[in-house]
Design an enzyme around this catalytic site. Structure first.
Site, PDB file in Angstrom:
ATOM      1  N   GLU A  11       2.112  -6.815  -5.439  1.00 51.48           N
ATOM      2  CA  GLU A  11       1.886  -5.814  -6.834  1.00 51.48           C
ATOM      3  C   GLU A  11       3.009  -4.824  -7.066  1.00 51.48           C
ATOM      4  OE1 GLU A  11      -1.859  -3.993  -6.920  1.00 51.48           O
ATOM      5  OE2 GLU A  11      -1.210  -2.270  -7.892  1.00 51.48           O
TER       6      GLU A  11
ATOM      7  N   ASP B 283       0.816  -1.052  -0.112  1.00 52.06           N
ATOM      8  CA  ASP B 283       0.013   0.045   0.027  1.00 52.06           C
ATOM      9  C   ASP B 283       1.050   1.115   0.049  1.00 52.06           C
ATOM     10  OD1 ASP B 283      -2.509  -1.489   0.333  1.00 52.06           O
ATOM     11  OD2 ASP B 283      -1.445  -2.188   2.188  1.00 52.06           O
TER      12      ASP B 283
HETATM   13  O1  TRH Z   1       4.514  -5.928   0.788  1.00 48.28           O
HETATM   14  P1  TRH Z   1       3.574  -6.703  -0.303  1.00 48.28           P
HETATM   15  O2  TRH Z   1       3.252  -8.007  -0.067  1.00 48.28           O
HETATM   16  O3  TRH Z   1       2.435  -5.985  -0.547  1.00 48.28           O
HETATM   17  C1  TRH Z   1       1.138  -6.287  -0.694  1.00 48.28           C
HETATM   18  C2  TRH Z   1       0.623  -6.216  -2.248  1.00 48.28           C
HETATM   19  O4  TRH Z   1       0.568  -4.813  -2.556  1.00 48.28           O
HETATM   20  C3  TRH Z   1      -0.801  -6.612  -2.442  1.00 48.28           C
HETATM   21  O5  TRH Z   1      -1.582  -6.462  -3.575  1.00 48.28           O
HETATM   22  C4  TRH Z   1      -1.683  -5.919  -1.263  1.00 48.28           C
HETATM   23  O6  TRH Z   1      -2.942  -6.469  -1.435  1.00 48.28           O
HETATM   24  C5  TRH Z   1      -0.997  -6.275   0.089  1.00 48.28           C
HETATM   25  O7  TRH Z   1       0.352  -5.758  -0.011  1.00 48.28           O
HETATM   26  C6  TRH Z   1      -1.990  -5.624   1.124  1.00 48.28           C
HETATM   27  O8  TRH Z   1       4.310  -6.657  -1.898  1.00 48.28           O
HETATM   28  P2  TRH Z   1       4.742  -5.602  -2.954  1.00 48.28           P
HETATM   29  O9  TRH Z   1       3.446  -5.020  -3.488  1.00 48.28           O
HETATM   30  O10 TRH Z   1       5.810  -5.835  -3.695  1.00 48.28           O
HETATM   31  O11 TRH Z   1       5.103  -4.274  -1.851  1.00 48.28           O
HETATM   32  C7  TRH Z   1       6.516  -4.411  -1.214  1.00 48.28           C
HETATM   33  C8  TRH Z   1       6.807  -3.070  -1.331  1.00 48.28           C
HETATM   34  O12 TRH Z   1       8.379  -2.942  -0.458  1.00 48.28           O
HETATM   35  C9  TRH Z   1       7.512  -2.761  -2.646  1.00 48.28           C
HETATM   36  O13 TRH Z   1       7.311  -1.023  -2.697  1.00 48.28           O
HETATM   37  C10 TRH Z   1       8.937  -2.805  -2.566  1.00 48.28           C
HETATM   38  C11 TRH Z   1       9.310  -2.297  -1.103  1.00 48.28           C
HETATM   39  N1  TRH Z   1      10.649  -2.909  -0.834  1.00 48.28           N
HETATM   40  C12 TRH Z   1      11.445  -2.089  -0.290  1.00 48.28           C
HETATM   41  O14 TRH Z   1      11.282  -0.946  -0.532  1.00 48.28           O
HETATM   42  N2  TRH Z   1      12.614  -2.656   0.061  1.00 48.28           N
HETATM   43  C13 TRH Z   1      12.850  -3.922   0.607  1.00 48.28           C
HETATM   44  O15 TRH Z   1      13.723  -4.402   0.671  1.00 48.28           O
HETATM   45  C14 TRH Z   1      11.708  -4.858   0.049  1.00 48.28           C
HETATM   46  C15 TRH Z   1      11.847  -6.451   0.073  1.00 48.28           C
HETATM   47  C16 TRH Z   1      10.651  -4.450  -0.558  1.00 48.28           C
END
Ligand code: TRH
Length: 378
Positions: free
Chosen positions: A276, A16
């Protein structure tokens, strides 16, 4: 100059805030003129999670300026503020009632947009930009769907992303590895990033890698990837330290600032991503990736997974190397059976990913699509 308020509730995980932060930055970075210029205020209910992605955020400050964005803590007692010209409600996060009242009081109603989750399904084009009248006021809310086709809202992409990606050469990669404390790449070593939800296929995959012919260094993100790797190893992984088992070296990395996470995706040979935002960023990275979709009840997420696979693999002559591996990673099939075929086709998969990203790059990005839509409404 138009004022945009962007509302984000951190439900669980990082998606989010990860998406809202990218959108806020991309809106603030638009080179629009006059009314198309954008001033962004971002309301976030959980600054601790936000600070992990963006270390410049102080979790204690109710209001702060970062990257030309006004970041406000969205607390239970929402302050009395004027409503903006444009209001983005991310993922139906439910705006404060006092803020909706302020929206209704404006002489010109704001453009109110609900930003939806990304899906490659066909129905998205039919629902994109549908209006929904507010039950007790004259306000209208529009549903804005990101997507992979021109009939949708498009994908988040910085305007200079492809240029930055291209400029990230071997020297930049070496500097990046050093900056996060990872040793230079050994000859023929396969480097893999692992960011996942709790996944029964993790131990089987690690076992296969340890027994396999290729040296692999896996970089595990905090959370399920590091925890499950620790369980498989039978000892706790310490961030910054490596443990070797056969051909496999497991290295736990800290949570990286979002821009550095992008660099990680650009630097690895294969990226395991989830949800996402990391899923989209893996596509822009143009490196082979394996997606773990956010699990939903009654396996509803498989429809979304297959919808993406059929779009993504549309022009691939033999799609099974990718599709079997992805299905197994999401619980349908055995990852140890699918992996050898995947890795044997890695060079082709990589070339295909480059073509796919170039195709996506031709479409308008999400921030520009939003601005255009707002211009048409006001
Ligand atoms: O964390 P997520 O599982 O988020 C999910 C999805 O958005 C899903 O659709 C939603 O329904 C749920 O949350 C509530 O995976 P996502 O979407 O990849 O988001 C991770 C974020 O974290 C992304 O912006 C990348 C960031 N990130 C970093 O900045 N540094 C890191 O070391 C890692 C591993 C991720």
């Amino acid at each position: 100059m138009r004022c945009w308020d962007l509302f984000c509730r951190v439900v669980d995980n990082y998606g989010d805030i990860g998406i809202c932060w990218r959108l806020a930055r991309q809106l603030a970075d638009l080179s629009g003129e006059g009314e198309d210029q954008v001033r962004v205020r971002l309301w976030v209910d959980d600054l601790e999670s936000f600070a992990r992605l963006c270390p410049a955020i102080s979790p204690r400050l109710p209001v702060q300026g970062v990257a030309f964005i006004e970041v406000c803590h969205w607390s239970a007692d929402f302050p009395s503020v004027d409503a903006a010209d444009v209001v983005i409600e991310a993922f139906a996060c439910e705006l404060p009632p006092t803020y909706i009242a302020a929206m209704a009081r404006r002489a010109t109603p704001p453009v109110w947009i609900n930003l939806e989750y990304l899906s490659a399904e066909d129905w998205v084009e039919d629902c994109h930009l549908l209006p929904s009248p507010h039950p007790t006021s004259s306000l209208k809310k529009y549903f804005f769907f990101p997507g992979f086709t021109p009939g949708t809202g498009g994908l988040l992409r910085e305007r200079d992303l492809m240029r930055m990606r291209l400029a990230f050469d071997a020297a930049a990669e070496a500097v990046f590895w050093q900056s996060i404390g990872i040793p230079p790449r050994a000859n023929a070593e396969l480097r893999v990033s692992l960011f996942c939800y709790e996944n029964p296929a993790v131990p089987e995959l690690l076992q296969g890698w340890a027994e396999g012919p290729t040296p692999i260094r896996v970089l595990t993100a905090p959370g399920a990837a590091t925890e499950q790797s620790s369980q498989w190893l039978g000892r706790e992984l310490v961030v910054g330290r490596s443990v070797q088992v056969g051909a496999l070296t497991v290295h736990a990395i800290p949570f990286l600032a979002q821009d550095n996470y992008d660099r990680l995706l650009w630097s690895c040979d294969i990226n395991f991503v989830r949800g996402e935002d990391s899923f989209v960023r893996a596509q822009w990275a143009q490196r082979p990736f394996v997606w773990q979709i956010y699990p939903q009840s009654e396996d509803a997420h498989f429809v979304k997974l297959e919808a993406f696979l059929s779009r993504f693999l549309h022009e691939v002559s033999d799609p099974t190397a990718i599709s079997e591996c992805w299905r197994a990673w999401n619980g349908r099939g055995r990852i140890s059976f699918a992996w050898p075929n995947y890795v044997a086709n890695l060079a082709q998969i990589r070339r295909y990913g480059e073509v796919w990203a170039c195709q996506l790059d031709h479409a308008e990005n999400l921030a520009n699509n939003l601005v255009r839509f707002v211009r048409e409404q006001l």
